[in-house]
Design a protein around this motif. Sequence first.
Motif, PDB file in Angstrom:
ATOM      1  N   LEU A  93       0.866  -1.188   0.000  1.00 35.99           N
ATOM      2  CA  LEU A  93       0.000   0.000   0.000  1.00 35.99           C
ATOM      3  C   LEU A  93       0.898   1.232   0.000  1.00 35.99           C
ATOM      4  CD1 LEU A  93      -2.997   0.854   0.233  1.00 35.99           C
ATOM      5  CD2 LEU A  93      -2.625   1.083   2.661  1.00 35.99           C
ATOM      6  N   PHE A 137       0.687   5.247   0.064  1.00 38.70           N
ATOM      7  CA  PHE A 137      -0.163   6.442   0.189  1.00 38.70           C
ATOM      8  C   PHE A 137       0.450   7.441   1.151  1.00 38.70           C
ATOM      9  CE2 PHE A 137      -2.852   5.881   4.129  1.00 38.70           C
ATOM     10  CZ  PHE A 137      -2.129   4.824   4.629  1.00 38.70           C
ATOM     11  N   LYS A 171      -0.833  -0.785  -4.154  1.00 38.98           N
ATOM     12  CA  LYS A 171      -2.248  -0.395  -4.060  1.00 38.98           C
ATOM     13  C   LYS A 171      -2.294   1.067  -3.612  1.00 38.98           C
ATOM     14  CE  LYS A 171      -4.013  -4.382  -4.831  1.00 38.98           C
ATOM     15  NZ  LYS A 171      -4.970  -4.644  -5.879  1.00 38.98           N
ATOM     16  N   THR A 172      -3.390   1.706  -3.935  1.00 36.79           N
ATOM     17  CA  THR A 172      -3.498   3.111  -3.551  1.00 36.79           C
ATOM     18  C   THR A 172      -4.597   3.293  -2.506  1.00 36.79           C
ATOM     19  OG1 THR A 172      -5.053   3.494  -5.329  1.00 36.79           O
ATOM     20  CG2 THR A 172      -2.739   3.925  -5.794  1.00 36.79           C
ATOM     21  N   GLU A 173      -4.521   4.431  -1.868  1.00 34.82           N
ATOM     22  CA  GLU A 173      -5.532   4.764  -0.870  1.00 34.82           C
ATOM     23  C   GLU A 173      -5.570   6.282  -0.802  1.00 34.82           C
ATOM     24  OE1 GLU A 173      -7.625   2.919   1.206  1.00 34.82           O
ATOM     25  OE2 GLU A 173      -8.275   4.908   1.837  1.00 34.82           O
ATOM     26  N   SER A 174      -6.740   6.815  -0.451  1.00 36.19           N
ATOM     27  CA  SER A 174      -6.808   8.272  -0.387  1.00 36.19           C
ATOM     28  C   SER A 174      -6.014   8.782   0.807  1.00 36.19           C
ATOM     29  CB  SER A 174      -8.258   8.729  -0.306  1.00 36.19           C
ATOM     30  OG  SER A 174      -8.914   8.015   0.689  1.00 36.19           O
ATOM     31  N   ILE A 219      -6.340  -0.204   7.575  1.00 36.38           N
ATOM     32  CA  ILE A 219      -6.511   0.120   6.152  1.00 36.38           C
ATOM     33  C   ILE A 219      -5.823  -0.940   5.292  1.00 36.38           C
ATOM     34  CG2 ILE A 219      -5.979   1.798   4.347  1.00 36.38           C
ATOM     35  CD1 ILE A 219      -6.068   3.969   6.519  1.00 36.38           C
ATOM     36  N   CYS A 220      -4.618  -1.302   5.689  1.00 37.51           N
ATOM     37  CA  CYS A 220      -3.869  -2.316   4.946  1.00 37.51           C
ATOM     38  C   CYS A 220      -4.632  -3.632   4.944  1.00 37.51           C
ATOM     39  CB  CYS A 220      -2.495  -2.526   5.572  1.00 37.51           C
ATOM     40  SG  CYS A 220      -1.349  -1.211   5.205  1.00 37.51           S
ATOM     41  N   LYS A 241      -7.327  -3.497   2.489  1.00 32.81           N
ATOM     42  CA  LYS A 241      -6.832  -3.469   1.105  1.00 32.81           C
ATOM     43  C   LYS A 241      -6.042  -4.731   0.748  1.00 32.81           C
ATOM     44  CE  LYS A 241      -7.822   0.616  -0.709  1.00 32.81           C
ATOM     45  NZ  LYS A 241      -8.104   0.927  -2.103  1.00 32.81           N
ATOM     46  N   CYS A 282       3.628  -1.780   3.542  1.00 36.39           N
ATOM     47  CA  CYS A 282       3.106  -0.424   3.397  1.00 36.39           C
ATOM     48  C   CYS A 282       4.226   0.601   3.303  1.00 36.39           C
ATOM     49  CB  CYS A 282       2.210  -0.094   4.583  1.00 36.39           C
ATOM     50  SG  CYS A 282       1.518   1.547   4.478  1.00 36.39           S
TER      51      CYS A 282
END
Lengths: 274, 290
Positions: B40, B42, B66-69, B83-84, B87, B92
Amino acid sequence: MSDSDPDISDIDSDTELQRAFSEGRLKVGLNRLKDAVPEPKKAPINNVAGMQQKLKEMQTDLAWIERLDVSVEPTARLETEDDVNDDFKRELIFYHQAQDAVRVAIPRLHKLGVVTKRPEDYFAEMAKPDYHMKKIREKLMEKKTSMERSEAAKKLRAAKKFGKKVQQEVTLARQQQKRELSEAVKKYRKGKANNLDEILDGSAKKNQQPNKKRQHKDRKYGFGGQKKRGKRNTKESVDQGWSKAKPSAARSKGKQKSARPGKTKRTQMKNRKK
Amino acid sequence: MFTKMAKMKRKAHVSDTGSPKNGKAPPKKKGKWTNKTRVLVFSSRGVAYRARHLMQDLRKLMPNSKTESKMDRKDQLMVINEICDMKNCDKCIFFEAKKKEDLYMWVSNVPRGPSCKFLVENVHTMMELKMTGNCLATSRPILSFDKAFDGTAHLKLMKELFIQVFGTPNFHPKSQPFFDRVLTFSLDSDRIFVRHFQIVEEDGSLAEIGPRFALNPIRMFEGSFGGATLYQNPHYVPPNAYRRERRMEASVKYKNRIEHKKGKVRPEKSYSLDPLDDVFATQMEESESE
């Protein structure tokens, strides 16, 4: 000093202070109150055992081809103050490290039977798009041309400087020649030397003529001599008498050559045909 | 033993891809892509443009990312673990921006740790025109490490973390099968310098692609985004302290100049002239004017 150290009595003499110093109760420098001395910083944490355990936990038993890591001894280490501030040297070391890694990894991949080189006709998305690469190429070109231009300007400047020098030398040489000639002439006048022709031949430019174009122009428009009274009659012209100006050679030649007869002649010829 | 078997398997796969026509059965897709690690990538809110571009470069180069806001600054860092989890990521890279100028990077192995916090310095992104190289967007990088990474315990752990985070899994569906780039991690002046090169010729001619940055390790934690400290960098100077020092230096310079001016004593006489020199000067002028 007495204020700062509470161990020493108020009425201290030099001998007392000296004794205290020899016993080690006084130190060189400023003596401050014990309370004001800051506590020594905690030693930075370095839990080696914990890290080793974590490493063991983390490690996976994946083959090298999954990991693709290469350890490389750097070509040099930056140690001196100058080296540390030398960015170019540092980047070069990184570059060499990457090169060495490639030299190790690529043969290893080949040994595993993996194709490493991309075929020419294999197209896929690139990290930088085409428009960006175009920009990079333009920038490189611009840099190259600007360098060339500055190089040329430098050369021109040097040539100019050199040309100036040559010009100076020529003028000096001319002056020298002139001086010598005048001295020689003076000598001749005084009667010390009697070889005037030699002197003049040696110095004066021999039989110098202006260039062809100038000569032609001189002939056409006149050069030197009297311009007044040029159109007046002289004895000779009067004797010659008045006559029609002779047609010039070119003109007569042209007339001979022209195949087309005059207008009247042509009409006459036309009528005859009819 | 396991590695040996894995190697043999892979060899078989490679020969399969080399001649797909003579094999009767279709090549098995299952089993090729074994390392399903996902990263992840971000950042927090308030990230400056340069850091954002760096993050985007990493995303572009890592097919398993992977992306996240952006995360709110108010949230606890521990939230990232959740969050991880959502996802499906087990690694991370988190960029934490402070004061719009300081960039911190967390690299973490998510459920169980360890995690490491770095100060990111001297960032240059891939979009800079002086980086002339180019590569396939998702080819697998060769990871080149300084030999010094095999020395102390914390460096060993960092190396393992970097290999697992920045490496691209073999046979990842989005990855390209060729090798045209190297990611180097070098140690110099207590920092980790990261550089990214294109392999132009396989005998060793390279061109830099970017991004380039230096990581100044701060702390290493036992857990993911928290837990007991395993390592603390003794040479680390926080950017605030550094800036304060620079400001103090500047102010000292100013104060010195003022003090120097104060200390100057003006001489009583500018020039030591003979007063008798002027005795006849006025008479001369008068005579001239007449």
